[in-house]
Write a protein that holds these residues in place. Structure first.
Motif: not given
Length: 151
Positions: A8-19, A45-46
């Protein structure tokens, strides 16, 4: 087959880079296997898509630093506070962090020495310049020069 592993990864940005490519996704929550048997869950969370349950929204708000609003988040908060108060765990964690820091610093010093050795072997800089560029002391550089000299 062993137990299923969840990351489980927590991200606090609107856009997340996965690849590795420049693909981006804009989601509150993503559950996707990425080429292996591990399930990765990315909680953002954003996020703005409002596609999570009210309970998940409360959990995301708590993870983002807001006060817990439901029983699960309160229990989670209590567990976190309990762990923070556990002196043995704190001592173990601090000791581990100190060991990591020491190993990190040793690695930096080893890298500096290797750089200085390459500069010495190139023969284009004075010992003072090598000390300046390698973050070693002049004494360390002179010692390295002695080590390189044939006996």
């Amino acid at each position: 087959m062993g137990e299923k592993l969840f990351i489980i990864l927590k991200c606090r940005q609107q856009r997340i880079e996965i690849f590795p490519s420049e693909q981006e996704i804009d989601l509150n929550i993503l559950e996707k296997g990425l080429g292996d048997d591990t399930t990765k869950i990315i909680l953002n969370s954003k996020g703005t898509m409002d596609d999570v349950s009210p309970e998940m929204k409360k959990l995301l708000d708590f993870i983002d630093g807001k006060e817990p609003e439901d029983d699960f988040a309160r229990e989670l908060d209590e567990a976190v506070q309990s762990v923070r108060k556990n002196e043995k765990w704190r001592l173990d964690y601090m000791t581990l962090q100190m060991n990591y820091q020491e190993i990190y610093e040793q690695g930096i010093e080893q890298g500096n020495k290797q750089s200085a050795l390459r500069m010495i072997e190139a023969g284009k800089l004075s010992p003072e310049e090598i000390a300046l560029y390698s973050d070693l002391t002049l004494e360390q550089v002179l010692e390295l020069e002695k080590e390189l000299q044939p006996v």
